[in-house]
Design an enzyme around this catalytic site. Structure first.
Site, PDB file in Angstrom:
ATOM      1  N   ASP A  40       0.829  -1.225   0.000  1.00 53.33           N
ATOM      2  CA  ASP A  40       0.000   0.000   0.000  1.00 53.33           C
ATOM      3  C   ASP A  40       0.853   1.261   0.000  1.00 53.33           C
ATOM      4  OD1 ASP A  40      -3.007  -0.985   0.570  1.00 53.33           O
ATOM      5  OD2 ASP A  40      -1.609  -2.231   1.709  1.00 53.33           O
ATOM      6  N   HIS A  78       0.670   3.637  -2.429  1.00 52.06           N
ATOM      7  CA  HIS A  78      -0.251   4.704  -2.851  1.00 52.06           C
ATOM      8  C   HIS A  78       0.503   5.898  -3.441  1.00 52.06           C
ATOM      9  CE1 HIS A  78      -4.110   3.116  -1.370  1.00 52.06           C
ATOM     10  NE2 HIS A  78      -3.381   2.527  -0.439  1.00 52.06           N
ATOM     11  N   ASP A  89      -1.596  -2.049  -4.407  1.00 54.50           N
ATOM     12  CA  ASP A  89      -1.809  -0.601  -4.289  1.00 54.50           C
ATOM     13  C   ASP A  89      -0.487   0.153  -4.350  1.00 54.50           C
ATOM     14  OD1 ASP A  89      -4.515  -0.822  -4.214  1.00 54.50           O
ATOM     15  OD2 ASP A  89      -4.756  -0.390  -2.092  1.00 54.50           O
ATOM     16  N   ASN A 147      -6.732  -2.990  -4.994  1.00 49.73           N
ATOM     17  CA  ASN A 147      -8.014  -2.469  -5.448  1.00 49.73           C
ATOM     18  C   ASN A 147      -7.895  -1.083  -6.065  1.00 49.73           C
ATOM     19  OD1 ASN A 147      -7.407  -1.710  -2.653  1.00 49.73           O
ATOM     20  ND2 ASN A 147      -9.345  -0.619  -2.688  1.00 49.73           N
ATOM     21  N   HIS A 148      -6.776  -0.396  -5.872  1.00 53.98           N
ATOM     22  CA  HIS A 148      -6.592   0.929  -6.469  1.00 53.98           C
ATOM     23  C   HIS A 148      -5.941   0.853  -7.848  1.00 53.98           C
ATOM     24  CE1 HIS A 148      -7.572   3.948  -3.247  1.00 53.98           C
ATOM     25  NE2 HIS A 148      -7.569   2.843  -2.532  1.00 53.98           N
ATOM     26  N   HIS A 190      -4.327  -9.219  -1.026  1.00 54.00           N
ATOM     27  CA  HIS A 190      -4.776  -7.832  -0.835  1.00 54.00           C
ATOM     28  C   HIS A 190      -6.289  -7.848  -0.664  1.00 54.00           C
ATOM     29  CE1 HIS A 190      -3.854  -3.458  -1.319  1.00 54.00           C
ATOM     30  NE2 HIS A 190      -5.148  -3.413  -1.591  1.00 54.00           N
ATOM     31  N   HIS A 206      -3.715  -4.291   1.971  1.00 49.68           N
ATOM     32  CA  HIS A 206      -4.982  -3.559   1.941  1.00 49.68           C
ATOM     33  C   HIS A 206      -5.308  -2.880   3.269  1.00 49.68           C
ATOM     34  CE1 HIS A 206      -8.846  -2.251   0.543  1.00 49.68           C
ATOM     35  NE2 HIS A 206      -9.476  -2.913   1.492  1.00 49.68           N
ATOM     36  N   HIS A 263      -4.337  -0.633   6.320  1.00 51.69           N
ATOM     37  CA  HIS A 263      -3.308   0.398   6.444  1.00 51.69           C
ATOM     38  C   HIS A 263      -2.677   0.474   7.826  1.00 51.69           C
ATOM     39  CE1 HIS A 263      -4.246   3.066   2.711  1.00 51.69           C
ATOM     40  NE2 HIS A 263      -4.297   1.770   2.427  1.00 51.69           N
TER      41      HIS A 263
END
Length: 730
Positions: free
Chosen positions: A17, A19, A57, A124-125, A213, A241, A243
């Site tokens: 993650d 991001h 992610d 998922n992102h 994830h 997934h 955080h």
């Protein structure tokens, strides 16, 4: 743990993650995500790890910006490419675990020097979408920077095959399972349609590592993946997934494996779970045992969050009884925020006090979040300031100067009566909207459909379309979904017999809706690929003032999906699909449109007179130019295969006439097929001199892939596997 390990130890840097691209338009926080990712990649190089494992992610957006993609590629190339040899031996069949144009591990590519390979699943992102079903990881893989694995082609029939790696005497079976919608994967595991494959040789000697994830906790009854659903032969599970950083492995007493939750490397929401100090882990595997070294991230912006209740806090005792107490309440809240800012700055200094490299680094502005519950007894009142105005008081002191404080009231049992003419929101949606920190698009849609039923449109695809519109910035997702659903309903109703129509359409509409719902849940139904057709830009349109014309809603003339089969003479003939470079299909479709148009057009005296006048007018002109005027558009279309098919059909229909018989397209000039044969043959000759297969590497020519077989599971196990195929090798 020392930085250099023995010849039998596999060192893996674990992170999830990242991001990259989050808040990249914010003037203060725009560079936070990629700076932290760059720090992680530098740690991989300085700690001398064998590989990097990312748990999804990597990017925050489904379509990352050029800046985000550039920073990720720069960091990967700077830290992961080099002359240091990779000591990991790849033992799998690459065609079984990789897809795409280069289905092999990147450090076996003879044209790339990879010192630290990166293995990643999608989240998922950054999941695949759109034409070609590609994602940002596909771009990184085709560039040779990332090994993208763990794809899930069928959500209702999942096959998880491992990447087999070996260093010395340590054997690693790396499993990956990219993100699937939580309700769907929960149902797939429940229906025993998930099969894990295991190495066929020395099965008990492999260290089995799974990275996934999914939701780790039960946010909804079926909106998560339970640890007990996973097979018990696993040794360690890397859970993406979530955080919150829970990086210390915890053993599951029922299954026997350990679970590690690294958490995100950047705070994407102002909740308590994000305030836990961010870490990455270096996992050292030797044989069947492992050790974890957790490393704090220094570039993460400090974050402090608190929650207070004014009615019970001693600092606000008695203020609710005073009139016009807003100024006093604001003053005391500002003192609390100042204390939180000082605490955050002290956290950053304590983390960097023993580092000499960060002496010249400027201390970043912290993230501060104060949640205030300001309900009071009946007859009293706490007057609070506008949250935006209160937050702006700390401009220059905090990074989130627009949402420092969040005011909310305690939920009561009383219900508000809706105004006349207005419908009241369902209770679950109203509660979610009040708590803005935990709001979720999927949760809102599910809660809404739990209260409101649909008659024509299927529920699950509708929720997915709304999520695509909000989360993935797909402006036409809802429009395409409605058009596809309505067209499917109309096609189904037109195929009904008269007897069924007399019985009533409501039951048939409901049956069609259930079929579409079932197909979507099983992964069979996907949104059709559409070609946008735009209107001509108006004269005087100023792109600088009004924006690009193609981005305006009124610019879209139609969204044409793949052509449906058309009827010709009582026989169903599928319409030809136009592809780039497919000239035969292009002319075939033109001929087909002309025939069908000519049959549909009624022949009247007026049309015959018009046709005769047209022939008379044409006869007065030169014969050669007249013939070329008909063939010229075909020549232009053949030379430009990228022309929109809709425009081609319109040109043909406009030139069509009842008495005009078009020349058959098969009588094309012979030189053009000859040129096509020559152009096709040239790449084949060049391709024989280049071979990017795995066998080109001299040190791997004699290497054989180890066969893997599905796991042997007892009859009473929840993961019973299908019979193994004897003739196929894995």
């Amino acid at each position: 743990m020392p930085q250099t390990a023995g010849p039998d130890t596999i060192r893996i840097l674990v992170s999830t993650d990242n991001h990259v691209g989050y808040e990249e338009r914010d003037p203060i926080r725009k560079d936070d995500s990629w700076r932290t990712f760059d720090e992680i990649m530098q740690l991989a190089r300085t700690k001398d790890v064998d590989m990097v494992l990312l748990g999804g992610d990597l990017f925050h957006d489904n379509k990352p910006s050029r800046k985000a993609m550039y920073q990720v590629m720069r960091s990967l190339r700077k830290n992961c490419l080099g002359m240091k040899p990779c000591e990991l031996e790849f033992l799998s069949d690459p065609a079984e675990v990789f897809e795409g144009a280069f289905p092999h591990v990147n450090y076996y590519d003879p044209d790339i020097n990879v010192s630290i390979p990166v293995f990643s699943i999608h989240g998922n992102h950054d999941d695949p979408s759109g034409d070609g079903h590609l994602c940002s990881l596909d771009l990184l893989q085709v560039a040779g920077l990332v090994n993208y694995f763990g794809r899930v082609p069928e959500a209702d029939n999942i096959h998880v095959k491992p990447i087999l790696l070996q260093k010395g005497k340590t054997k690693l079976a790396l499993y990956g399972m990219s993100n699937v919608r939580d309700e769907r994967i929960h149902r797939t595991f429940r229906d025993n349609k998930v099969r894990f494959y295991r190495p066929s040789q020395q099965t008990g000697d492999w260290f089995n590592l799974l990275t996934l994830h999914q939701n780790h906790y039960a946010h909804t009854p079926t909106g998560y993946l339970s640890e007990n659903m996973l097979p018990d032969f696993l040794d360690l599970v890397i859970w993406g997934h979530e955080h919150e950083c829970l990086i210390d492995p915890k053993k599951n007493p029922e299954t026997g494996f350990h679970v590690m939750q690294p958490g995100s490397s950047i705070a994407t929401s102002l909740v308590p779970g994000e305030a836990v100090p961010k870490h990455i882990a270096i996992l050292s595997i030797t044989g069947k045992s492992f050790e974890v070294e957790k490393i704090p991230l220094r570039t993460v912006r400090p974050f402090v969050i608190r929650e207070i209740t004014l009615a019970t806090d001693k600092r606000f005792k008695g203020l609710e009884k005073k009139q016009d107490n807003r100024q006093e309440v604001t003053k005391r809240l500002m003192q609390i925020v100042e204390e939180m800012i000082a605490e955050a700055n002290e956290m950053w200094r304590s983390l960097h006090e023993d580092s000499q490299d960060d002496e010249d680094e400027e201390q970043p502005l912290p993230l501060i979040r104060l949640k205030v519950e300001y309900s009071s007894p009946e007859g009293t009142k706490f007057e609070v300031e506008n949250p935006q105005r209160f937050s702006n008081r700390f401009a220059g002191k905090v990074a989130n100067q627009n949402d420092v404080v969040h005011f909310y009231r305690k939920k009561t049992g009383t219900t508000r009566k809706p105004k006349e003419g207005k419908r009241e929101l369902p209770e679950g949606i109203a509660e979610a909207l009040e708590d803005s920190d935990s709001i979720s698009v999927d949760a809102l849609v599910q809660e809404f459909f739990a209260q409101q039923s649909l008659k024509i449109l299927p529920q699950a695809p509708f929720g997915d379309a709304v999520n695509q519109f909000v989360s993935k910035d797909d402006k036409h997702a809802v429009e395409m979904f409605v058009m596809d659903s309505l067209s499917s309903q109309v096609r189904g109703l037109l195929q009904l017999d008269d007897d069924k129509i007399n019985e009533g359409l409501d039951s048939h509409i409901e049956d069609f809706r259930k079929v579409m719902e079932k197909n979507f849940l099983s992964g069979q139904q996907k949104q059709a690929q559409r070609r946008r057709r735009f209107k001509e830009k108006p004269e005087g349109w100023d792109s600088d003032l009004n924006g690009h014309w193609t981005l305006q809603p009124e610019a879209i003339e139609e969204l044409s999906s793949s052509p449906e089969p058309a009827k010709e003479g009582g026989r169903v003939r599928p319409a030809s699909r136009i592809t780039v470079g497919d000239e035969d299909n292009l002319f075939e479709e033109e001929e087909f449109v002309q025939k069908t148009t000519a049959k549909r057009a009624p022949t009247t005296r007026a049309t015959r007179k018009t046709a005769a006048a047209t022939r008379a007018t044409t006869a007065t002109k030169a014969s050669a130019p007249a013939k070329k005027s008909i063939a010229a558009p075909r020549g232009r279309k053949r030379a430009n295969p990228f022309q929109d098919s809709a425009e081609e059909e319109e040109d043909v229909i406009m030139d069509d006439d009842d008495d005009y018989k078009p020349a058959p397209p098969v009588k094309a000039p012979p030189p053009k097929p000859a040129r096509e044969t020559q152009t096709r043959g040239a790449p084949k000759t060049r391709q024989t001199t280049l071979n990017f297969s795995q066998a080109e590497r001299p040190t791997r020519t004699t290497q054989k892939a180890i066969e893997i077989s599905d796991d042997e599971i007892s009859e009473d196990d929840a993961f019973e596997s299908m019979p193994a195929r004897k003739s196929k090798r894995y």
